[in-house]
Design a protein around this motif. Structure first.
Motif, short mmCIF file in Angstrom:
data_model
loop_
_atom_site.label_atom_id
_atom_site.label_comp_id
_atom_site.label_asym_id
_atom_site.label_seq_id
_atom_site.Cartn_x
_atom_site.Cartn_y
_atom_site.Cartn_z
N GLU A 147 19.48 -58.26 56.45
CA GLU A 147 19.21 -56.83 56.47
C GLU A 147 19.47 -56.22 57.85
O GLU A 147 19.99 -55.12 57.97
CB GLU A 147 17.77 -56.57 56.04
CG GLU A 147 17.55 -56.69 54.55
CD GLU A 147 18.45 -55.77 53.76
OE1 GLU A 147 18.57 -54.59 54.12
OE2 GLU A 147 19.07 -56.24 52.81
N VAL A 167 13.01 -50.55 59.87
CA VAL A 167 12.50 -50.96 58.55
C VAL A 167 13.03 -52.34 58.17
O VAL A 167 12.29 -53.17 57.63
CB VAL A 167 12.88 -49.92 57.49
CG1 VAL A 167 12.56 -50.41 56.10
CG2 VAL A 167 12.15 -48.61 57.75
N ASN A 211 12.43 -56.83 52.49
CA ASN A 211 12.51 -57.02 51.04
C ASN A 211 12.03 -55.82 50.24
O ASN A 211 11.77 -55.94 49.05
CB ASN A 211 11.70 -58.26 50.63
CG ASN A 211 12.24 -59.53 51.26
OD1 ASN A 211 13.44 -59.71 51.36
ND2 ASN A 211 11.34 -60.40 51.69
N ARG A 212 11.89 -54.68 50.87
CA ARG A 212 11.44 -53.47 50.17
C ARG A 212 12.65 -52.80 49.50
O ARG A 212 13.41 -52.09 50.15
CB ARG A 212 10.76 -52.51 51.14
CG ARG A 212 9.47 -53.06 51.75
CD ARG A 212 8.37 -53.15 50.70
NE ARG A 212 7.13 -53.65 51.26
CZ ARG A 212 6.21 -52.88 51.82
NH1 ARG A 212 6.41 -51.57 51.90
NH2 ARG A 212 5.11 -53.41 52.30
N GLU A 213 12.80 -53.04 48.21
CA GLU A 213 13.95 -52.49 47.50
C GLU A 213 13.89 -50.97 47.42
O GLU A 213 14.91 -50.29 47.48
CB GLU A 213 14.01 -53.08 46.09
CG GLU A 213 14.19 -54.60 46.05
CD GLU A 213 15.52 -55.03 46.64
OE1 GLU A 213 16.48 -54.22 46.59
OE2 GLU A 213 15.60 -56.16 47.15
N SER A 214 12.68 -50.42 47.27
CA SER A 214 12.56 -48.97 47.19
C SER A 214 12.98 -48.30 48.50
O SER A 214 13.58 -47.21 48.49
CB SER A 214 11.11 -48.59 46.86
OG SER A 214 10.22 -49.10 47.83
N VAL A 215 12.69 -48.94 49.64
CA VAL A 215 13.08 -48.38 50.93
C VAL A 215 14.60 -48.41 51.07
O VAL A 215 15.22 -47.45 51.57
CB VAL A 215 12.40 -49.15 52.07
CG1 VAL A 215 12.88 -48.64 53.42
CG2 VAL A 215 10.89 -49.03 51.97
N LYS A 216 15.22 -49.51 50.65
CA LYS A 216 16.69 -49.59 50.70
C LYS A 216 17.32 -48.47 49.87
O LYS A 216 18.28 -47.82 50.30
CB LYS A 216 17.15 -50.95 50.17
CG LYS A 216 16.70 -52.14 50.99
CD LYS A 216 17.19 -53.42 50.34
CE LYS A 216 16.66 -54.65 51.05
NZ LYS A 216 17.09 -55.91 50.40
N SER A 273 16.48 -47.27 59.81
CA SER A 273 16.84 -48.38 58.93
C SER A 273 16.74 -49.72 59.65
O SER A 273 16.34 -50.72 59.05
CB SER A 273 18.26 -48.19 58.39
OG SER A 273 19.22 -48.30 59.43
N HIS A 325 11.00 -55.11 59.83
CA HIS A 325 9.61 -55.30 59.42
C HIS A 325 9.44 -55.41 57.91
O HIS A 325 8.51 -56.09 57.44
CB HIS A 325 8.75 -54.15 59.94
CG HIS A 325 8.66 -54.09 61.44
ND1 HIS A 325 9.60 -53.43 62.22
CD2 HIS A 325 7.74 -54.61 62.30
CE1 HIS A 325 9.27 -53.55 63.50
NE2 HIS A 325 8.15 -54.25 63.58
N PHE A 326 10.31 -54.77 57.14
CA PHE A 326 10.18 -54.80 55.68
C PHE A 326 11.55 -55.10 55.06
O PHE A 326 12.16 -54.23 54.45
CB PHE A 326 9.66 -53.46 55.15
CG PHE A 326 8.41 -52.98 55.84
CD1 PHE A 326 7.17 -53.53 55.52
CD2 PHE A 326 8.47 -52.00 56.81
CE1 PHE A 326 6.02 -53.09 56.16
CE2 PHE A 326 7.33 -51.55 57.45
CZ PHE A 326 6.10 -52.10 57.12
N SER A 351 15.68 -61.17 56.25
CA SER A 351 15.54 -60.24 57.36
C SER A 351 16.79 -60.23 58.24
O SER A 351 17.22 -59.17 58.72
CB SER A 351 14.31 -60.62 58.20
OG SER A 351 14.44 -61.94 58.72
#
Length: 261
Positions: free
Chosen positions: A15, A62, A68-73, A59, A65-66, A12
């Motif tokens: 990111e 996100v 490790n969300r690869e799809s969001v990245k 960004s 809060h998230f 986190s």
């Protein structure tokens, strides 16, 4: 789960640090907007800058809060690529055919700044995603522009396509390749560090930290390696039961006959 790297930074934190760098790119975008060399593109650059501001804020939220969300990245990287394509489109295709379609400094700044931002993530997949969208769209727009000039002025299609803008496209592709190789080296170094950390953790289960440190420092000298070995266990027949009843004085002198081994 919030995991840590060998350097001690959590996912986190990394990111959030990467997302905060978007605002550095955003400030350069606004500076390019104010001191740009083309007033006709002011409206579209303002739209791109405001859109990038909204994406940057989203960004950061996100990433907090998230992380490790690869799809969001990947989604945010795709949006960045679309913004670059919009800026390039304004210079290559949006103007009338008779106008000059050469790219301006501000449009190139946007493309390379966002490429550098993606490169700072040190993720090979994201670099490939971003550069593929930009380069593919760039080449397609150059081909369409060359065809439009060819049909309107009956000129050479190849001479319109193989222009200075194509060289800029190739330069962008080589830059993307360079940052991809940088990310590849980073992945190899990170995997090597994780492997060393795993070995240290395994050794720490059996040895003190001082001995573990000495073993790691001397590993190259000791030339540790895995080898096949045969191990033989030898036992004297009935020695265990005999030693339980024999006195200490008689034990060394009265060993049972070992002929039965």
């Amino acid at each position: 789960m919030n995991q840590k790297s060998p350097l001690g930074d959590s996912d986190s934190v990394r990111e959030l640090r990467s997302a905060s760098l978007r605002f550095v790119a955003l400030s350069i975008l606004f500076a390019s907007l104010v001191f740009g060399d083309s007033q006709s593109s002011f409206a579209i650059h303002m739209t791109v800058s405001l859109a990038y501001l909204g994406i940057s804020v989203a960004s950061v939220i996100v990433a907090a809060h998230f992380p490790n969300r690869e799809s969001v990245k990947a989604a945010f990287v795709a949006l960045d690529a679309v913004l670059v394509v919009v800026v390039l489109y304004e210079h290559i295709l949006a103007s009338p055919i008779t106008d000059n379609h050469n790219l301006t400094t501000s449009s190139l700044v946007v493309a390379f700044i966002l490429l550098n931002h993606i490169a700072l993530k040190l993720d090979r997949r994201l670099i490939i995603l971003f550069s593929t969208i930009v380069v593919t769209s760039w080449l397609m727009m150059l081909a369409i522009m060359a065809y439009r000039h060819h049909t309107s002025a009956n000129g050479s299609l190849l001479s319109n396509f193989f222009s200075q803008d194509l060289i800029l496209t190739i330069s962008f592709g080589f830059t993307a390749l360079a940052v991809y190789l940088l990310a590849l080296d980073h992945d190899r170094t990170r995997k090597h560090a994780l492997k060393i950390e795993e070995r240290r953790m395994n050794l720490s289960r059996f040895f003190s930290p001082t001995i573990v440190s000495d073993l790691q420092d001397a590993s190259a000298v000791l030339d540790l390696e895995r080898r096949n070995a045969a191990i033989m266990f030898v036992d004297i027949r009935d020695f265990t039961s005999y030693s339980e009843t024999a006195t200490r004085g008689n034990l060394p002198m009265s060993l049972p006959n070992i002929a039965g081994l």
